[in-house]
Design an enzyme around this catalytic site. Structure first.
Site, PDB file in Angstrom:
ATOM      1  N   GLY A 195       2.677   2.920  10.425  1.00  0.00           N
ATOM      2  CA  GLY A 195       3.461   3.676  10.556  1.00  0.00           C
ATOM      3  C   GLY A 195       4.139   4.301  11.907  1.00  0.00           C
ATOM      4  O   GLY A 195       4.877   5.231  11.971  1.00  0.00           O
ATOM      5  N   HIS A 253      -9.731   1.666   4.655  1.00  0.00           N
ATOM      6  CA  HIS A 253      -8.267   1.814   5.111  1.00  0.00           C
ATOM      7  C   HIS A 253      -8.610   2.620   6.382  1.00  0.00           C
ATOM      8  O   HIS A 253      -9.054   3.859   6.325  1.00  0.00           O
ATOM      9  CB  HIS A 253      -7.297   2.444   4.206  1.00  0.00           C
ATOM     10  CG  HIS A 253      -5.813   2.189   5.091  1.00  0.00           C
ATOM     11  ND1 HIS A 253      -5.298   3.272   5.745  1.00  0.00           N
ATOM     12  CD2 HIS A 253      -4.790   1.349   5.067  1.00  0.00           C
ATOM     13  CE1 HIS A 253      -4.285   2.887   6.271  1.00  0.00           C
ATOM     14  NE2 HIS A 253      -3.925   1.765   5.585  1.00  0.00           N
ATOM     15  N   SER A 265       3.394  -1.821  10.209  1.00  0.00           N
ATOM     16  CA  SER A 265       4.951  -2.003  10.825  1.00  0.00           C
ATOM     17  C   SER A 265       5.441  -3.162  10.181  1.00  0.00           C
ATOM     18  O   SER A 265       6.462  -3.636  10.872  1.00  0.00           O
ATOM     19  CB  SER A 265       5.233  -1.367  12.208  1.00  0.00           C
ATOM     20  OG  SER A 265       4.823  -0.189  12.453  1.00  0.00           O
ATOM     21  N   GLY A 324       2.899  -0.864   4.379  1.00  0.00           N
ATOM     22  CA  GLY A 324       3.014   0.663   4.161  1.00  0.00           C
ATOM     23  C   GLY A 324       4.524   0.710   3.894  1.00  0.00           C
ATOM     24  O   GLY A 324       5.058   0.586   2.794  1.00  0.00           O
ATOM     25  N   GLY A 325       4.958   1.621   4.936  1.00  0.00           N
ATOM     26  CA  GLY A 325       6.316   1.925   4.587  1.00  0.00           C
ATOM     27  C   GLY A 325       7.517   1.054   4.143  1.00  0.00           C
ATOM     28  O   GLY A 325       8.223   1.536   3.172  1.00  0.00           O
ATOM     29  N   GLU A 337      -6.851   5.066   7.521  1.00  0.00           N
ATOM     30  CA  GLU A 337      -6.548   6.679   7.044  1.00  0.00           C
ATOM     31  C   GLU A 337      -7.660   7.196   6.393  1.00  0.00           C
ATOM     32  O   GLU A 337      -8.132   8.403   6.492  1.00  0.00           O
ATOM     33  CB  GLU A 337      -5.170   6.832   6.260  1.00  0.00           C
ATOM     34  CG  GLU A 337      -3.894   6.335   7.234  1.00  0.00           C
ATOM     35  CD  GLU A 337      -2.814   5.934   6.385  1.00  0.00           C
ATOM     36  OE1 GLU A 337      -2.856   5.914   5.246  1.00  0.00           O
ATOM     37  OE2 GLU A 337      -1.949   5.268   7.086  1.00  0.00           O
ATOM     38  N   ASN A 353       0.848  -1.284   0.043  1.00  0.00           N
ATOM     39  CA  ASN A 353       0.005  -0.265  -0.143  1.00  0.00           C
ATOM     40  C   ASN A 353       1.066   1.308  -0.068  1.00  0.00           C
ATOM     41  O   ASN A 353       1.372   1.409   1.057  1.00  0.00           O
ATOM     42  CB  ASN A 353      -0.948  -0.138   1.062  1.00  0.00           C
ATOM     43  CG  ASN A 353      -1.753   1.256   1.271  1.00  0.00           C
ATOM     44  OD1 ASN A 353      -1.865   1.967   0.468  1.00  0.00           O
ATOM     45  ND2 ASN A 353      -2.283   1.413   2.282  1.00  0.00           N
ATOM     46  N   TRP A 354       1.001   1.979  -0.893  1.00  0.00           N
ATOM     47  CA  TRP A 354       1.891   3.044  -1.092  1.00  0.00           C
ATOM     48  C   TRP A 354       1.321   4.469  -0.626  1.00  0.00           C
ATOM     49  O   TRP A 354       1.849   5.235  -0.681  1.00  0.00           O
ATOM     50  CB  TRP A 354       2.329   3.094  -2.648  1.00  0.00           C
ATOM     51  CG  TRP A 354       3.267   2.127  -3.125  1.00  0.00           C
ATOM     52  CD1 TRP A 354       3.941   1.288  -2.343  1.00  0.00           C
ATOM     53  CD2 TRP A 354       3.582   1.787  -4.545  1.00  0.00           C
ATOM     54  NE1 TRP A 354       4.796   0.599  -3.359  1.00  0.00           N
ATOM     55  CE2 TRP A 354       4.459   0.825  -4.609  1.00  0.00           C
ATOM     56  CE3 TRP A 354       3.132   2.461  -5.979  1.00  0.00           C
ATOM     57  CZ2 TRP A 354       5.057   0.163  -5.832  1.00  0.00           C
ATOM     58  CZ3 TRP A 354       3.697   1.815  -7.029  1.00  0.00           C
ATOM     59  CH2 TRP A 354       4.393   0.816  -7.012  1.00  0.00           C
ATOM     60  N   LYS A 355       0.158   4.317  -0.163  1.00  0.00           N
ATOM     61  CA  LYS A 355      -0.586   5.550   0.145  1.00  0.00           C
ATOM     62  C   LYS A 355      -0.289   6.570  -0.987  1.00  0.00           C
ATOM     63  O   LYS A 355      -0.209   6.384  -2.207  1.00  0.00           O
ATOM     64  CB  LYS A 355      -0.260   5.687   1.537  1.00  0.00           C
ATOM     65  CG  LYS A 355      -0.083   4.503   2.438  1.00  0.00           C
ATOM     66  CD  LYS A 355      -0.048   4.741   3.813  1.00  0.00           C
ATOM     67  CE  LYS A 355      -0.177   3.309   4.690  1.00  0.00           C
ATOM     68  NZ  LYS A 355      -0.219   3.494   6.075  1.00  0.00           N
ATOM     69  N   GLU A 384      -5.395  -4.435  10.610  1.00  0.00           N
ATOM     70  CA  GLU A 384      -4.648  -3.348  10.714  1.00  0.00           C
ATOM     71  C   GLU A 384      -4.729  -2.557  12.071  1.00  0.00           C
ATOM     72  O   GLU A 384      -5.579  -1.627  12.071  1.00  0.00           O
ATOM     73  CB  GLU A 384      -4.218  -2.307   9.624  1.00  0.00           C
ATOM     74  CG  GLU A 384      -4.391  -3.067   8.226  1.00  0.00           C
ATOM     75  CD  GLU A 384      -3.459  -1.936   7.180  1.00  0.00           C
ATOM     76  OE1 GLU A 384      -2.488  -2.304   6.886  1.00  0.00           O
ATOM     77  OE2 GLU A 384      -4.178  -1.185   6.986  1.00  0.00           O
TER      78      GLU A 384
HETATM   79  P1  13P Z   1       2.994   0.723   7.516  1.00  0.00           P
HETATM   80  O1  13P Z   1       3.436  -0.861   7.181  1.00  0.00           O
HETATM   81  O2  13P Z   1       3.777   1.920   7.020  1.00  0.00           O
HETATM   82  O3  13P Z   1       2.785   0.485   9.271  1.00  0.00           O
HETATM   83  O4  13P Z   1       1.420   1.059   7.166  1.00  0.00           O
HETATM   84  C1  13P Z   1       0.635   0.016   7.219  1.00  0.00           C
HETATM   85  C2  13P Z   1      -0.626   0.243   6.387  1.00  0.00           C
HETATM   86  O5  13P Z   1      -1.227   1.083   6.801  1.00  0.00           O
HETATM   87  C3  13P Z   1      -1.001  -0.897   5.262  1.00  0.00           C
HETATM   88  O6  13P Z   1      -1.998  -0.391   4.690  1.00  0.00           O
END
Ligand code: 13P
Length: 254
Positions: free
Chosen positions: A175, A97, A214, A235-236, A99, A11-13, A169
């Site tokens: 994050g 998600h 994470s 994510g990251g 966010e 997930n590149w957001k 999640e």
């Molecule tokens: P991180 O891996 O950066 O914690 O993000 C997780 C996420 O929100 C994937 O959708």
């Protein structure tokens, strides 16, 4: 062996321009070409979807959007519909998600409609659920998960529940570098599977439930080895091809 193919999605957001996304795809494809038995996906911004569908064609990498509207068309300025994604050759979509729930007022009411709309358009929906730190501390994790899973999947036909993907999640792990312990991840994901089982026991055996929050190359193997964890939403650590490929490789060894 539970028969569920592990699924690892990036997930590149709101990261990566089209050019950056294409450079990532070029770096990723050779690194995952022999990841037998793992479903791999990247989730770029809407703008990069078409380019990444083209550059991953014929590979094992699937392409997912990060959101969509539930209507096929209409007066919804700024939105993108399921048939628009399907026409591009997009394979699925992340829905709900945290966010989007937190910053863009995504509601369970809308997700109820988005889940069947995605399936009807031939898109694989990846529904995200999870509790805040406060909810965990109050002992409300299961209540929150029950509410989200029951409500968001309420309009999905019981026989189709195994066709969706759910990502657990925990919001406090997103994050933050704070990863859920193996026990916390297994317990929450087994609980989500049991909720699906309340509606359709045989679909609970099929539905893939991912862990997100994470995940990185150092902790992936332990998380992915858990009996109910069917993959990861990253994510990251998905922003670099090398670290994402290392997580895919860990899923292949599980
Ligand atoms: P991180 O891996 O950066 O914690 O993000 C997780 C996420 O929100 C994937 O959708």
């Amino acid at each position: 062996m539970n028969g569920r193919t592990p699924f690892v999605a990036a997930n590149w957001k709101m990261h990566k321009t089209v050019a950056e996304a294409e450079a990532f795809a070029a770096a990723l494809l050779p690194r995952v070409s022999d990841a037998e038995g793992v479903d791999v996906a990247v989730c770029p911004s809407f703008l990069a979807l078409g380019a990444i569908v083209d550059s991953t064609r014929g590979s094992r990498v699937r392409v997912l959007a990060q959101n969509m509207h539930y209507e096929a068309s209409g007066a919804f300025t700024g939105e993108v519909s399921p048939p628009m994604l399907a026409e591009l050759g997009v394979n699925g979509v992340i829905l709900g998600h945290s966010e989007r729930r937190e910053h863009f007022a995504e509601t369970d009411r809308a997700l109820e409609l988005k889940m069947p709309a995605a399936l009807a358009a031939g898109l694989l929906p990846v529904l995200c659920v999870g509790e805040t730190e406060e909810e965990r501390e109050r002992g409300d994790t299961e209540r929150k998960l029950r509410h989200q899973v029951q409500e968001d999947l309420s309009q999905v036909d019981s026989a189709q529940l195994g066709d969706v993907v759910i990502a657990y999640e925990p919001i406090w792990a997103i994050g933050t570098g704070l990863v859920a312990t193996a026990e916390q991840a297994q317990e929450a994901i087994a609980f989500v599977r049991a909720l699906v089982g309340d509606r359709a026991p045989e679909q609970a055996e099929r539905v893939r439930i991912l862990y997100g929050g994470s995940v990185n190359p150092d902790n992936a193997a332990e998380l992915l080895a858990l009996p109910d964890v069917d993959g990861a939403l990253v994510g990251g650590a998905s922003l670099e091809a090398e670290s994402f490929a290392a997580i895919v490789a860990a899923a292949g060894r599980r």
